[in-house]
Scaffold this motif. Structure first.
Motif, PDB file in Angstrom:
ATOM      1  N   PHE A  82       0.954  -1.190  -0.007  1.00 38.30           N
ATOM      2  CA  PHE A  82      -0.099   0.187  -0.052  1.00 38.30           C
ATOM      3  C   PHE A  82       0.882   1.194  -0.176  1.00 38.30           C
ATOM      4  O   PHE A  82       1.936   1.248   0.197  1.00 38.30           O
ATOM      5  N   ASN A  83       0.394   2.363  -0.488  1.00 43.13           N
ATOM      6  CA  ASN A  83       0.925   3.721  -0.323  1.00 43.13           C
ATOM      7  C   ASN A  83      -0.123   4.652  -0.015  1.00 43.13           C
ATOM      8  O   ASN A  83      -1.289   4.765  -0.634  1.00 43.13           O
ATOM      9  N   VAL A  84       0.075   5.253   0.991  1.00 42.22           N
ATOM     10  CA  VAL A  84      -0.692   6.144   1.516  1.00 42.22           C
ATOM     11  C   VAL A  84      -0.093   7.747   1.537  1.00 42.22           C
ATOM     12  O   VAL A  84       0.981   7.636   1.969  1.00 42.22           O
ATOM     13  N   GLU A  85      -1.036   8.792   1.204  1.00 45.74           N
ATOM     14  CA  GLU A  85      -0.118  10.020   0.911  1.00 45.74           C
ATOM     15  C   GLU A  85      -1.075  10.956   1.461  1.00 45.74           C
ATOM     16  O   GLU A  85      -2.391  10.821   1.035  1.00 45.74           O
ATOM     17  N   LEU A  86      -0.843  11.743   2.577  1.00 46.24           N
ATOM     18  CA  LEU A  86      -1.771  12.640   3.203  1.00 46.24           C
ATOM     19  C   LEU A  86      -1.051  14.169   3.263  1.00 46.24           C
ATOM     20  O   LEU A  86       0.162  14.165   3.994  1.00 46.24           O
ATOM     21  N   SER A  87      -1.743  15.152   2.813  1.00 48.61           N
ATOM     22  CA  SER A  87      -1.449  16.568   3.231  1.00 48.61           C
ATOM     23  C   SER A  87      -2.528  17.236   3.975  1.00 48.61           C
ATOM     24  O   SER A  87      -3.693  17.297   3.508  1.00 48.61           O
ATOM     25  N   TYR A  88      -2.049  17.442   5.066  1.00 51.19           N
ATOM     26  CA  TYR A  88      -3.015  17.914   6.078  1.00 51.19           C
ATOM     27  C   TYR A  88      -2.730  19.316   6.500  1.00 51.19           C
ATOM     28  O   TYR A  88      -1.682  19.416   6.912  1.00 51.19           O
ATOM     29  N   GLY A  89      -3.799  20.117   6.569  1.00 48.15           N
ATOM     30  CA  GLY A  89      -3.381  21.664   6.600  1.00 48.15           C
ATOM     31  C   GLY A  89      -4.058  22.119   8.013  1.00 48.15           C
ATOM     32  O   GLY A  89      -5.041  21.664   8.446  1.00 48.15           O
ATOM     33  N   GLY A  90      -3.411  23.250   8.206  1.00 46.97           N
ATOM     34  CA  GLY A  90      -4.256  24.166   9.237  1.00 46.97           C
ATOM     35  C   GLY A  90      -3.967  25.586   9.228  1.00 46.97           C
ATOM     36  O   GLY A  90      -2.798  25.931   8.679  1.00 46.97           O
TER      37      GLY A  90
END
Length: 163
Positions: A82-90
């Protein structure tokens, strides 16, 4: 926020504050290229590679968009499980801090506040993808920041000596 202005200090002195105005998923991708075969039991744990990055952009004089990017790839040999990519902003409002404290605030404190939420999203994505939840270990953002500043210092010294 409290106003610390008084007739004796002659003006509006602002007490330092850091507020989260919004949190959001900017980009989320989960890939399970070998499903359903990748979900079968295996004799050894997959190799998991995790990359972390932090970026900050000013929105105004006191508001900043901080993006925490987490990439996790699990492999069994040369096969991607699997490959998971997350860009999480604030979006953060930062007021009353001296200028020399701004970079550490944006690159250490802000991602530290975002991390638990991003970690949960990655955990849920891997679990929902059919794998055990991936619980990313806590990240030392201060060490990451120190390393990044050292790399930038070396890069700037190399570019000035090359000119």
């Amino acid at each position: 926020m409290t106003d610390t202005a008084s007739p004796t200090n002659g003006g509006a002195a602002e007490s330092p504050s850091l507020n989260i105005l919004a949190q959001y998923i900017k980009d989320l991708s989960f890939e399970n290229p070998g499903a359903p075969r990748s979900l079968q039991a295996r004799e050894k744990a997959p190799a998991i590679n995790i990359n972390v990055n932090v970026n900050a952009n000013p929105l105004s004089d006191s508001e900043f968009d901080v993006i925490l990017t987490l990439n996790a790839e699990a492999k069994d040999g040369d096969k991607v499980l699997f490959n998971v990519e997350l860009s999480y902003g604030g979006v953060f409002r930062v007021t009353g801090f001296p200028q020399e404290h701004m970079l550490p605030l944006l690159f250490i404190e802000c991602p530290r506040l975002l991390f638990p939420f991003a970690r949960q999203i990655v955990s849920d994505a891997t679990r929902n993808g059919g794998f055990p939840p991936l619980m990313i270990d806590p990240i030392d953002f201060a060490q990451m920041f120190t390393q990044r500043m050292a790399e930038e210092k070396v890069r700037s010294q190399v570019s000035t000596t090359a000119n």
